[in-house]
Motif scaffolding. Structure first.
Motif, PDB file in Angstrom:
ATOM      1  N   ARG A   7       0.833  -1.206   0.000  1.00 25.75           N
ATOM      2  CA  ARG A   7       0.000   0.000   0.000  1.00 25.75           C
ATOM      3  C   ARG A   7       0.864   1.251   0.000  1.00 25.75           C
ATOM      4  N   VAL A   8       1.919   1.256   0.799  1.00 27.33           N
ATOM      5  CA  VAL A   8       2.816   2.397   0.852  1.00 27.33           C
ATOM      6  C   VAL A   8       3.490   2.606  -0.501  1.00 27.33           C
ATOM      7  N   VAL A   9       3.976   1.525  -1.099  1.00 25.77           N
ATOM      8  CA  VAL A   9       4.665   1.634  -2.384  1.00 25.77           C
ATOM      9  C   VAL A   9       3.721   2.157  -3.465  1.00 25.77           C
ATOM     10  N   LEU A  10       2.486   1.661  -3.486  1.00 26.06           N
ATOM     11  CA  LEU A  10       1.530   2.110  -4.500  1.00 26.06           C
ATOM     12  C   LEU A  10       1.145   3.572  -4.287  1.00 26.06           C
ATOM     13  N   THR A  11       1.035   3.998  -3.032  1.00 25.54           N
ATOM     14  CA  THR A  11       0.739   5.403  -2.752  1.00 25.54           C
ATOM     15  C   THR A  11       1.865   6.295  -3.255  1.00 25.54           C
ATOM     16  N   LEU A  12       3.088   5.888  -2.963  1.00 28.95           N
ATOM     17  CA  LEU A  12       4.242   6.659  -3.434  1.00 28.95           C
ATOM     18  C   LEU A  12       4.350   6.606  -4.959  1.00 28.95           C
ATOM     19  N   GLY A  13       4.017   5.451  -5.528  1.00 28.01           N
ATOM     20  CA  GLY A  13       4.038   5.325  -6.981  1.00 28.01           C
ATOM     21  C   GLY A  13       3.050   6.269  -7.641  1.00 28.01           C
ATOM     22  N   LEU A  74       8.629  15.619   4.378  1.00 28.50           N
ATOM     23  CA  LEU A  74       8.964  16.393   3.183  1.00 28.50           C
ATOM     24  C   LEU A  74       7.978  16.133   2.054  1.00 28.50           C
ATOM     25  N   LEU A  75       7.565  14.879   1.876  1.00 27.70           N
ATOM     26  CA  LEU A  75       6.635  14.550   0.799  1.00 27.70           C
ATOM     27  C   LEU A  75       5.313  15.301   0.948  1.00 27.70           C
ATOM     28  N   ARG A  76       4.848  15.459   2.176  1.00 26.98           N
ATOM     29  CA  ARG A  76       3.589  16.186   2.385  1.00 26.98           C
ATOM     30  C   ARG A  76       3.687  17.619   1.886  1.00 26.98           C
ATOM     31  N   VAL A  77       4.861  18.221   2.034  1.00 26.43           N
ATOM     32  CA  VAL A  77       5.046  19.604   1.598  1.00 26.43           C
ATOM     33  C   VAL A  77       5.179  19.686   0.080  1.00 26.43           C
ATOM     34  N   ILE A  78       6.028  18.846  -0.502  1.00 22.50           N
ATOM     35  CA  ILE A  78       6.318  19.005  -1.926  1.00 22.50           C
ATOM     36  C   ILE A  78       5.182  18.520  -2.820  1.00 22.50           C
ATOM     37  N   VAL A  79       4.417  17.507  -2.383  1.00 20.94           N
ATOM     38  CA  VAL A  79       3.259  17.089  -3.188  1.00 20.94           C
ATOM     39  C   VAL A  79       2.192  18.177  -3.148  1.00 20.94           C
ATOM     40  N   ALA A  80       2.020  18.815  -1.989  1.00 20.33           N
ATOM     41  CA  ALA A  80       1.088  19.949  -1.915  1.00 20.33           C
ATOM     42  C   ALA A  80       1.552  21.076  -2.841  1.00 20.33           C
ATOM     43  N   GLY A  81       2.857  21.341  -2.863  1.00 17.74           N
ATOM     44  CA  GLY A  81       3.391  22.370  -3.746  1.00 17.74           C
ATOM     45  C   GLY A  81       3.168  22.036  -5.208  1.00 17.74           C
ATOM     46  N   ASP A 122      13.523   2.329   2.926  1.00 19.57           N
ATOM     47  CA  ASP A 122      13.348   2.232   4.375  1.00 19.57           C
ATOM     48  C   ASP A 122      12.264   1.238   4.748  1.00 19.57           C
ATOM     49  N   VAL A 123      11.198   1.200   3.941  1.00 19.00           N
ATOM     50  CA  VAL A 123       9.997   0.445   4.303  1.00 19.00           C
ATOM     51  C   VAL A 123      10.166  -1.049   4.079  1.00 19.00           C
ATOM     52  N   VAL A 124      10.822  -1.450   2.994  1.00 16.11           N
ATOM     53  CA  VAL A 124      10.922  -2.873   2.655  1.00 16.11           C
ATOM     54  C   VAL A 124      12.308  -3.397   2.997  1.00 16.11           C
ATOM     55  N   LEU A 181      -0.356   8.410   5.119  1.00 18.20           N
ATOM     56  CA  LEU A 181       0.802   7.578   5.469  1.00 18.20           C
ATOM     57  C   LEU A 181       1.231   7.903   6.898  1.00 18.20           C
ATOM     58  N   ARG A 182       0.704   7.178   7.844  1.00 15.75           N
ATOM     59  CA  ARG A 182       1.023   7.399   9.249  1.00 15.75           C
ATOM     60  C   ARG A 182       1.635   6.129   9.829  1.00 15.75           C
TER      61      ARG A 182
END
Length: 382
Positions: A7-13, A74-81, A122-124, A181-182
């Motif tokens: 799920r994390v990988v697909l979200t990031l993808g 960081l991802l929360r900031v740059i995806v919003a940007g 980090d995740v896998v 992603l928490r």
């Protein structure tokens, strides 16, 4: 991978898909943008450069920042940007305003792929890393492949401003996914590094790029020169030589979202990808001589498969160059690929001017053969 890891990988993808699509959907919309803003089509093409330059140049910067402040944060900031920047593009009243908005959007989008790649690491587990990064980049390049055609369709139906709005909404959806992603297990951020200055960062980046792992980063650069250099001319080739309009030409240039198993090792996977690229060059030569679009469509699939095998595998190898700075290392791979893509576009233009598309495909085949031979000797045996 567990279901949560997937799920994390697909979200990031999906975040990567949106960042890639945000670049490639603009190309078929250039004539419409030029007409609306009353400028020449050759002039409006500057908006492509306005996005790509910061997108490629800032990847290692964003990767290093992610190492220090935390990747999810960081991802929360740059995806919003990215979302805000893309929506602002839809409102641009003039070419200078649109260029400024694209530069801003490219600055935010730059870190999405490199930071996501490091977060996947980090995740896998190390054993699942190659498959996870392959899945991440497979989703990303699906967006790259479909966006050119989709952008052309939306532009033809409702206009280029609506196309920016549509892709901006997709970026908002991606941001909502990142916000969910928490509790993701990522490497602990090294806040002390945030005190480093620009000089220290540049010194670290140069040492890493040309250090013991330089074979990985230099291969990333030549991969950008060859694959993105060829990919960038696929649309014009299909339109000029095969008679396809801009929309199907964009669809045909899509990357094949797939990955190969780990049975032949990381270096072997790169070899298979480069063999697929060689097949693409041969098929494009056949298409040029025969004047048929069928071999070119097969070549597009081979080119996409080759890219999706080579680039994610280089990312996996880069994570072992300096495990303490995986964000910087994955960012340097992105930097190498996109800077190489810029060089490849220039060299490709020279090749076409000198000998037509035939010269471009032959040059790509020779370069790929050299990269394969050299890479087999110098890349890590994993």
């Amino acid at each position: 991978m567990t279901s949560e890891q997937r799920r994390v990988v697909l979200t990031l993808g999906f975040c990567g898909l949106v960042s890639a699509a945000d670049n490639w959907f603009v190309s078929p919309a250039l004539p419409a943008i030029a007409q609306t803003l009353a400028v020449a089509p050759s002039v409006v093409a500057v908006i492509l450069t306005a996005y790509l330059v910061p997108y490629g140049a800032l990847q290692p910067v964003c990767g290093a920042i992610g190492d220090r402040v935390g990747r999810v944060r960081l991802l929360r900031v740059i995806v919003a940007g990215l979302a805000v920047g893309t929506l602002v593009c839809a409102l641009a009243p003039s070419l200078p305003a649109l260029v400024a908005a694209r530069i801003l959007t490219g600055c935010f989008a730059a870190g999405i792929i490199s930071v996501s790649q490091a977060l996947v690491g980090d995740v896998v587990s190390a054993e699942d890393r190659a498959a996870a990064v392959g899945l991440l980049m497979g989703v990303t390049f699906t967006g790259q492949g479909l966006s050119a055609g989709l952008g052309g369709i939306i532009t033809e139906l409702v206009g280029w401003r609506a196309a920016f709005v549509c892709f901006g909404v997709l970026a908002v959806v991606a941001w909502l996914g990142v916000m969910r992603l928490r509790g993701v297990s990522e490497r602990e951020a090294d806040g002390s590094g945030s005190r480093s200055g620009v000089g220290a960062f540049l010194s670290s980046a140069v040492r890493t790029f040309f250090g013991p792992g330089r074979a990985v980063f230099l291969t990333a650069f030549t991969t950008g020169v060859i694959y993105l250099g060829v990919y960038g001319f696929m649309g014009t080739f299909l339109a000029e030589r095969c008679g396809l309009s801009s929309t199907p030409a964009g669809l045909a240039g899509g990357s094949l979202s797939d990955r190969i198993g780990g049975w032949c090792g990381l270096r072997g996977t790169i070899l298979v990808g480069e063999a697929s690229g060689l097949a693409a060059a041969g098929l494009l030569l056949v298409s040029t001589v025969a004047g048929s679009w069928v071999p070119a469509l097969v070549a597009a699939a081979c080119l996409g498969l080759g890219y999706i095998l080579v680039q994610p595998t280089l990312i996996s190898l880069s994570m072992d160059v300096d495990p303490a700075q995986t964000g910087l290392c994955t960012g340097l791979v992105g930097f190498g690929v996109f800077m190489g893509g810029g060089v490849g576009g220039i060299l490709g233009g020279f090749a076409i001017s000198a000998g037509g598309y035939e010269a471009l495909w032959v040059a790509a085949a020779v370069a790929l053969a050299l990269q394969t031979a050299i890479g087999w000797r110098v890349l890590p045996q994993k």
